[in-house]
Write a protein that holds these residues in place. Sequence first.
Motif, PDB file in Angstrom:
ATOM      1  N   THR A 153      -8.739  -0.297  -3.501  1.00 29.03           N
ATOM      2  CA  THR A 153      -7.488  -0.181  -2.740  1.00 29.03           C
ATOM      3  C   THR A 153      -7.786  -0.497  -1.275  1.00 29.03           C
ATOM      4  OG1 THR A 153      -7.928   2.115  -2.205  1.00 29.03           O
ATOM      5  CG2 THR A 153      -6.697   1.688  -4.246  1.00 29.03           C
ATOM      6  N   TYR A 198      -4.793   4.565   6.608  1.00 28.66           N
ATOM      7  CA  TYR A 198      -3.666   4.869   5.712  1.00 28.66           C
ATOM      8  C   TYR A 198      -2.406   4.223   6.269  1.00 28.66           C
ATOM      9  CZ  TYR A 198      -2.678   8.452   9.249  1.00 28.66           C
ATOM     10  OH  TYR A 198      -2.430   9.090  10.438  1.00 28.66           O
ATOM     11  N   GLU A 199      -1.444   4.038   5.391  1.00 26.97           N
ATOM     12  CA  GLU A 199      -0.182   3.433   5.827  1.00 26.97           C
ATOM     13  C   GLU A 199       0.741   4.519   6.373  1.00 26.97           C
ATOM     14  OE1 GLU A 199       2.266   0.251   3.586  1.00 26.97           O
ATOM     15  OE2 GLU A 199       3.280   2.150   3.195  1.00 26.97           O
ATOM     16  N   SER A 259     -11.057   0.053   3.577  1.00 22.18           N
ATOM     17  CA  SER A 259     -11.064   0.465   4.988  1.00 22.18           C
ATOM     18  C   SER A 259     -12.309   1.277   5.313  1.00 22.18           C
ATOM     19  CB  SER A 259      -9.786   1.242   5.338  1.00 22.18           C
ATOM     20  OG  SER A 259      -9.859   2.589   4.906  1.00 22.18           O
ATOM     21  N   ARG A 260     -12.804   2.030   4.329  1.00 19.89           N
ATOM     22  CA  ARG A 260     -14.025   2.832   4.531  1.00 19.89           C
ATOM     23  C   ARG A 260     -15.221   1.911   4.790  1.00 19.89           C
ATOM     24  NH1 ARG A 260     -18.103   4.132   1.607  1.00 19.89           N
ATOM     25  NH2 ARG A 260     -17.264   3.050  -0.219  1.00 19.89           N
ATOM     26  N   THR A 269      -7.332   1.388   1.156  1.00 18.51           N
ATOM     27  CA  THR A 269      -7.970   2.585   1.737  1.00 18.51           C
ATOM     28  C   THR A 269      -9.477   2.568   1.470  1.00 18.51           C
ATOM     29  OG1 THR A 269      -5.952   3.865   1.509  1.00 18.51           O
ATOM     30  CG2 THR A 269      -8.000   5.121   1.698  1.00 18.51           C
ATOM     31  N   GLU A 270      -9.860   2.219   0.239  1.00 11.74           N
ATOM     32  CA  GLU A 270     -11.299   2.169  -0.078  1.00 11.74           C
ATOM     33  C   GLU A 270     -11.998   1.081   0.742  1.00 11.74           C
ATOM     34  OE1 GLU A 270     -11.008   3.790  -4.664  1.00 11.74           O
ATOM     35  OE2 GLU A 270     -10.676   1.686  -4.231  1.00 11.74           O
ATOM     36  N   VAL A 316     -10.845   7.178   6.845  1.00 18.87           N
ATOM     37  CA  VAL A 316     -10.259   5.952   6.281  1.00 18.87           C
ATOM     38  C   VAL A 316      -8.886   5.694   6.890  1.00 18.87           C
ATOM     39  CG1 VAL A 316     -11.452   6.083   4.051  1.00 18.87           C
ATOM     40  CG2 VAL A 316      -9.292   7.311   4.373  1.00 18.87           C
ATOM     41  N   CYS A 344     -10.792  -0.952  10.224  1.00 21.12           N
ATOM     42  CA  CYS A 344     -10.233  -0.252   9.055  1.00 21.12           C
ATOM     43  C   CYS A 344      -8.713  -0.309   9.073  1.00 21.12           C
ATOM     44  CB  CYS A 344     -10.765   1.175   8.957  1.00 21.12           C
ATOM     45  SG  CYS A 344     -10.180   2.307  10.211  1.00 21.12           S
ATOM     46  N   ARG A 345      -8.117  -0.328  10.272  1.00 27.83           N
ATOM     47  CA  ARG A 345      -6.641  -0.341  10.343  1.00 27.83           C
ATOM     48  C   ARG A 345      -6.068  -1.710  10.001  1.00 27.83           C
ATOM     49  NH1 ARG A 345      -7.361   2.274  15.925  1.00 27.83           N
ATOM     50  NH2 ARG A 345      -7.072   0.071  16.425  1.00 27.83           N
ATOM     51  N   TRP A 377      -5.540   5.908  11.193  1.00 32.45           N
ATOM     52  CA  TRP A 377      -6.950   6.059  10.806  1.00 32.45           C
ATOM     53  C   TRP A 377      -7.306   7.535  11.016  1.00 32.45           C
ATOM     54  CZ3 TRP A 377     -11.459   3.778  14.259  1.00 32.45           C
ATOM     55  CH2 TRP A 377     -12.700   4.177  13.731  1.00 32.45           C
TER      56      TRP A 377
END
Length: 350
Positions: free
Chosen positions: A145, A185-186, A150-151, A147-148, A183, A161-162, A171
């Motif tokens: 995903t 996120y939206e 982004s890590r 999110t993953e 991580v 990450c953003r 973040w």
Amino acid sequence: MAEQQDIHRASTFAPVNIAVIKYWGKRDTKLNLPTNSSLSVTLSQDDLRTHTTASCSLSFTKDTLTLNGEDQDISGARTQACFKELRKLRRSVEAEDTSAAKLSAMGLRIVSENNFPTAAGLASSAAGFAALVRSIANLYALPSTPTELSRIARQGSGSACRSLFGGYAGWHQGSQNDGSDSVAYEVAPASHWPDMRALILVASAEKKGVSSTAGMQQTVATSALFQRRVEVIVPERMAAMEKAVKEKDFAAFAQLTTRDSNSFHACCADTDPPIFYMNDTSRAAVRMCEAINAQAGSTICAYTFDAGPNAVIYYLAANEATVAGTFKALLGTKTGWESEKGKAVEAAQE
Ligand code: 2P0
């Protein structure tokens, strides 16, 4: 004749993001774990973006990366961390499906192009690492995903990450020492508030004097203002900014944006030795923004500055003529605003 080896290939775009609540300071410099959460607006991919193609083949004897046609040093820990994490995920795919090609064992060839000045305070590393990570994830067909991913991108460059998300991205600073909860996120998709616009005024396309990476750790080590910023100011502003975005409250968005930019630059000035990213041209943009708002009788534009002198002006499409029109009318007549190419880049969010 030598046997032709198969080349596997995948391409992607990643956009620039401009923070409205700034990331400045790390609690872990190896993993790029930040001292505070942050929030950004992702700009339209047409205007400011990195395009990256990742390929791999048994005939590639080593990993390589070119940016805008120039070979880059990839021996640094950040790029290596991204390659290592992505290869590890690919190895689990290959372990589960033994018929899958052993791409993790092949050399990687990464080719990136930016359509904006690199390292001129336009968050080039953000789009760069986001595109690098996603192109390899696509190449490896990883079931990850955003999110993953982004890590992983965070380990390349924090703000990257953003850039794995469109629209309004947060973040989480996270609290785990291994970075597993640090991580992106939206907050809201671009379609939630599609009339947001950003005008980017290039005051200088030169490389910045003090890199973000070095500058932020000087601030962590020496600024007294910084403690209050990370402990009190940013947590309050993150909550208020998420609310402003969700409610599409431009006046609140604008006030939080300008205040957070000023708080970040105040911490830079409070660093020993002081760091100055804004210049006289930047400050003229601040005054111009204030004058436009005063003339309008309400807050219709907001400025923010990253680790460089270039201004990003946020406004809503309905105020295009007043805000962008006023700035553009001055471009070319006022010296200082033009980059070497005399360019102001307009980026409309999708
Ligand atoms: C931001 N900046 O939130 C802030 C505002 C600059 C000012 O993220 O060391 O290039 O690679 O994690 O991500 C610039 O910092 O630093 C940045 P590293 P990065 O966008």
